[in-house]
Design a protein around this motif. Structure first.
Motif, mmCIF file in Angstrom:
data_model
loop_
_atom_site.group_PDB
_atom_site.id
_atom_site.type_symbol
_atom_site.label_atom_id
_atom_site.label_comp_id
_atom_site.label_asym_id
_atom_site.label_seq_id
_atom_site.Cartn_x
_atom_site.Cartn_y
_atom_site.Cartn_z
ATOM 1 N N SER A 26 14.406 78.265 26.507
ATOM 2 C CA SER A 26 14.136 76.928 27.353
ATOM 3 C C SER A 26 15.058 76.006 27.144
ATOM 4 O O SER A 26 15.097 74.917 27.727
ATOM 5 N N SER A 27 15.979 76.074 26.124
ATOM 6 C CA SER A 27 16.875 74.829 25.838
ATOM 7 C C SER A 27 17.853 74.722 26.848
ATOM 8 O O SER A 27 18.550 75.624 27.461
ATOM 9 N N TYR A 60 20.348 64.232 27.997
ATOM 10 C CA TYR A 60 19.347 65.126 27.689
ATOM 11 C C TYR A 60 18.525 64.549 26.384
ATOM 12 O O TYR A 60 18.987 63.736 25.598
ATOM 13 N N ASP A 63 15.394 69.554 22.126
ATOM 14 C CA ASP A 63 14.462 70.787 22.469
ATOM 15 C C ASP A 63 12.824 70.279 22.303
ATOM 16 O O ASP A 63 12.173 70.458 23.164
ATOM 17 N N CYS A 65 11.564 67.608 22.163
ATOM 18 C CA CYS A 65 10.978 66.588 23.103
ATOM 19 C C CYS A 65 10.850 67.227 24.340
ATOM 20 O O CYS A 65 10.020 66.902 25.296
ATOM 21 N N ALA A 66 12.021 67.947 24.777
ATOM 22 C CA ALA A 66 11.923 68.549 26.264
ATOM 23 C C ALA A 66 10.729 69.571 26.224
ATOM 24 O O ALA A 66 10.024 69.283 27.422
ATOM 25 N N ASN A 67 10.455 70.118 25.324
ATOM 26 C CA ASN A 67 9.425 71.131 25.137
ATOM 27 C C ASN A 67 7.872 70.264 25.223
ATOM 28 O O ASN A 67 7.009 70.774 25.942
ATOM 29 N N GLN A 69 7.492 67.477 26.589
ATOM 30 C CA GLN A 69 7.284 66.820 27.836
ATOM 31 C C GLN A 69 6.811 68.009 28.824
ATOM 32 O O GLN A 69 5.971 67.476 29.515
ATOM 33 N N GLU A 70 7.595 69.051 28.712
ATOM 34 C CA GLU A 70 7.125 70.015 29.778
ATOM 35 C C GLU A 70 5.595 70.495 29.488
ATOM 36 O O GLU A 70 4.807 70.730 30.800
ATOM 37 N N GLN A 71 5.209 70.579 28.249
ATOM 38 C CA GLN A 71 3.981 71.155 28.097
ATOM 39 C C GLN A 71 2.864 70.112 27.983
ATOM 40 O O GLN A 71 1.663 70.345 27.710
ATOM 41 N N GLY A 72 3.348 68.588 27.883
ATOM 42 C CA GLY A 72 2.362 67.667 28.051
ATOM 43 C C GLY A 72 1.823 67.123 26.647
ATOM 44 O O GLY A 72 0.973 66.858 26.541
ATOM 45 N N THR A 75 5.390 63.611 21.708
ATOM 46 C CA THR A 75 6.556 63.797 21.010
ATOM 47 C C THR A 75 6.314 63.444 19.589
ATOM 48 O O THR A 75 5.767 62.420 19.241
#
Ligand SMILES: [Zn+2]
Length: 88
Positions: A26-27, A60, A63, A65-67, A69-72, A75
């Motif tokens: 997912s990166s 960007y 990972d 933080c991105a994950n 954010q995606e999963q709610g 952080t």
């Protein structure tokens, strides 16, 4: 007649392989190398050495933080070294 039907888009896949550090995952981050070292902090959580200059140039975050954010999820913020903690 469906035997050799190609469900898999090869062109799209090779684009991903060239572009992403972790093409199957997912990166979205770039591969780090000597011209693009992973030596910059994440702008969101401030953890050091999370991003390459190219990642930062494209806005960007890491990972984690991105994950999150995606999963709610929240952080996991970096709060610096534990040393200078002054409770009391
Ligand atoms: Zn981060």
């Amino acid at each position: 007649m469906y035997d050799d039907y190609d469900y898999y888009d090869d062109d799209e896949w090779s684009d991903r392989v060239e572009r992403f550090a972790d093409p199957g995952g997912s990166s979205a981050l770039h591969v780090s190398d000597k011209d693009n070292p992973r030596n910059l902090p994440c702008p969101t959580c401030n953890y050091p050495n999370r991003l390459t200059p190219r990642d930062v140039a494209q806005g960007y975050q890491c990972d984690t933080c991105a994950n999150a954010q995606e999963q709610g999820f929240d952080t996991d913020w970096y709060e610096g070294d534990e040393d200078d903690e002054t409770d009391t």
